[in-house]
Write an enzyme that holds these catalytic residues in place. Structure first.
Site, PDB file in Angstrom:
ATOM      1  N   CYS A 134       0.794  -1.062   0.082  1.00 26.97           N
ATOM      2  CA  CYS A 134      -0.019  -0.062   0.118  1.00 26.97           C
ATOM      3  C   CYS A 134       0.832   1.283  -0.066  1.00 26.97           C
ATOM      4  O   CYS A 134       1.443   1.493  -0.884  1.00 26.97           O
ATOM      5  CB  CYS A 134      -0.973   0.104   1.158  1.00 26.97           C
ATOM      6  SG  CYS A 134      -1.829  -1.548   1.400  1.00 26.97           S
ATOM      7  N   ASP A 179     -10.181  -2.614  -6.181  1.00 24.23           N
ATOM      8  CA  ASP A 179      -9.070  -1.843  -5.285  1.00 24.23           C
ATOM      9  C   ASP A 179      -9.127  -0.334  -5.988  1.00 24.23           C
ATOM     10  O   ASP A 179      -8.886   0.088  -7.054  1.00 24.23           O
ATOM     11  CB  ASP A 179      -7.778  -2.236  -5.755  1.00 24.23           C
ATOM     12  CG  ASP A 179      -6.384  -1.402  -5.250  1.00 24.23           C
ATOM     13  OD1 ASP A 179      -6.874  -0.370  -4.464  1.00 24.23           O
ATOM     14  OD2 ASP A 179      -5.374  -1.858  -4.758  1.00 24.23           O
ATOM     15  N   HIS A 211      -8.134  -4.216  -1.687  1.00 28.92           N
ATOM     16  CA  HIS A 211      -6.901  -3.427  -1.310  1.00 28.92           C
ATOM     17  C   HIS A 211      -6.519  -3.787   0.247  1.00 28.92           C
ATOM     18  O   HIS A 211      -7.247  -3.905   1.116  1.00 28.92           O
ATOM     19  CB  HIS A 211      -7.249  -1.984  -1.259  1.00 28.92           C
ATOM     20  CG  HIS A 211      -6.029  -0.926  -0.837  1.00 28.92           C
ATOM     21  ND1 HIS A 211      -5.182  -0.784  -2.179  1.00 28.92           N
ATOM     22  CD2 HIS A 211      -5.571  -0.530   0.092  1.00 28.92           C
ATOM     23  CE1 HIS A 211      -4.182  -0.020  -1.674  1.00 28.92           C
ATOM     24  NE2 HIS A 211      -4.281  -0.008  -0.443  1.00 28.92           N
TER      25      HIS A 211
END
Length: 246
Positions: A134, A179, A211
Site C-alpha cells: 500500500c 481496489d 486493497h
C-alpha cells in the site's frame, strides 16, 4: 519449499532496533546459515499500520526463506490506527500527522527510506530487495536510485507514472481485484509503462480480494488466505530468481 507464517497468529521471533539512532525498525535475521542468502536482504516498507503483528510475522517469513528483513517505521512513531475511528481524516494525517507536526509526505518519508537502505548496507547486505505494501509501495518504486536492486509491491498506493517509468531494476506487483486506489485502468497503464522500461516485470491479479489483502487478508476466509499466502510466495520467488541478476 517456501516457509510461511500465518499473518494473524504466532509470536514474532525478531526484535526491535533503532536505525540511525532514532528510527524504529523490526529486524528478522535469516534463520540459518544453510538457508541464508548471503549478502541478500529485504527492506520492508509497510502500509499505514506500520510495524505491527502482521508485518513482523511476514518479515519472519522472509527471514525463514533466507532473507534478513528490516521493517522500517515510515511514520515517525505515528502510524494509522488498525481500526480507524469514524471520521478519521486520512488526508490531514498524511499532510500533518496526528499532532499536526509530523507529516507523512514524500519530503518526510524519503530520508527515512534512505536511512533504511544505509542500515541494510551496514548489516553487510550488498543486494537489497524491497517489498512495499500500500503506502510503502511508492517508496520501493522511488528508491531504486538509492540502492534498491529488485522490488515487489502489493496493492500499490499513489505511485506516480514518472516514478514507475524510472525504476532501475526488476519489479513484481500483486494486485487486488477490487481496489479503488489501483483500479484496472491504472493497472493496465502500469503494464504499458513497465513494458517500456525494458526491466523484468510481473503483475499478478488476485480475485475475490480487496486493497490490503497481502497484509490483512483473513486467515479464516479461503480466498483471502490463498491470495495472501500466494502474494508472499510471489515476492520470495521473484527475489530468488531476479535479485542476483539485478
Amino acid at each position: 519449499m517456501t516457509q510461511m507464517a500465518d499473518g494473524n497468529r504466532g509470536e514474532p521471533t525478531g526484535g526491535m532496533i533503532k536505525v540511525d539512532g532514532k528510527i524504529d525498525a523490526y529486524l528478522a535475521k535469516a534463520s540459518s546459515e544453510a538457508k541464508a542468502r548471503k549478502g541478500c536482504g529485504i527492506l520492508y516498507l509497510p502500509d499505514v499500520i506500520g510495524i505491527w503483528q502482521n508485518s513482523k510475522l511476514m518479515a519472519d517469513s522472509f527471514a525463514a526463506n533466507g532473507y534478513t528483513t528490516l521493517v522500517l517505521d515510515l511514520f515517525n512513531s505515528d502510524p494509522m490506527p488498525l481500526n480507524r475511528p469514524d471520521g478519521f481524516d486520512f488526508a490531514k494525517w498524511m499532510q500533518h500527522g496526528s499532532d499536526g507536526k509530523n507529516p507523512h509526505t514524500t519530503e518526510a518519508v524519503d530520508p527515512i527510506v534512505v536511512a533504511g537502505i544505509k542500515a541494510m548496507r551496514d548489516l553487510g547486505i550488498t543486494k537489497i530487495a524491497a517489498v512495499g505494501y500500500c503506502f510503502g509501495a511508492k517508496y520501493v518504486v522511488r528508491h531504486y536510485k538509492h540502492g534498491i536492486d529488485c522490488g515487489f509491491v502489493a496493492h500499490p498506493s499513489f505511485v506516480d507514472e514518472d516514478e514507475l517509468a524510472a525504476i532501475g531494476g526488476p519489479l513484481s506487483i500483486a494486485a487486488a481485484e477490487t481496489d479503488a486506489i489501483f483500479p484496472a485502468d491504472k493497472r493496465h497503464r502500469s503494464e504499458d509503462i513497465l513494458f517500456k522500461t525494458k526491466k523484468p516485470y510481473q503483475i499478478n491479479l488476485y480475485c475475490g480480494v480487496e486493497h490490503g489483502f497481502a497484509v490483512r487478508g483473513a486467515a479464516d476466509v479461503k480466498v483471502q488466505r490463498f491470495a495472501k499466502e500466494q502474494a508472499l510466495k510471489q515476492a520470495i520467488t521473484w527475489f530468488d530468481v531476479f535479485l542476483d541478476d539485478a
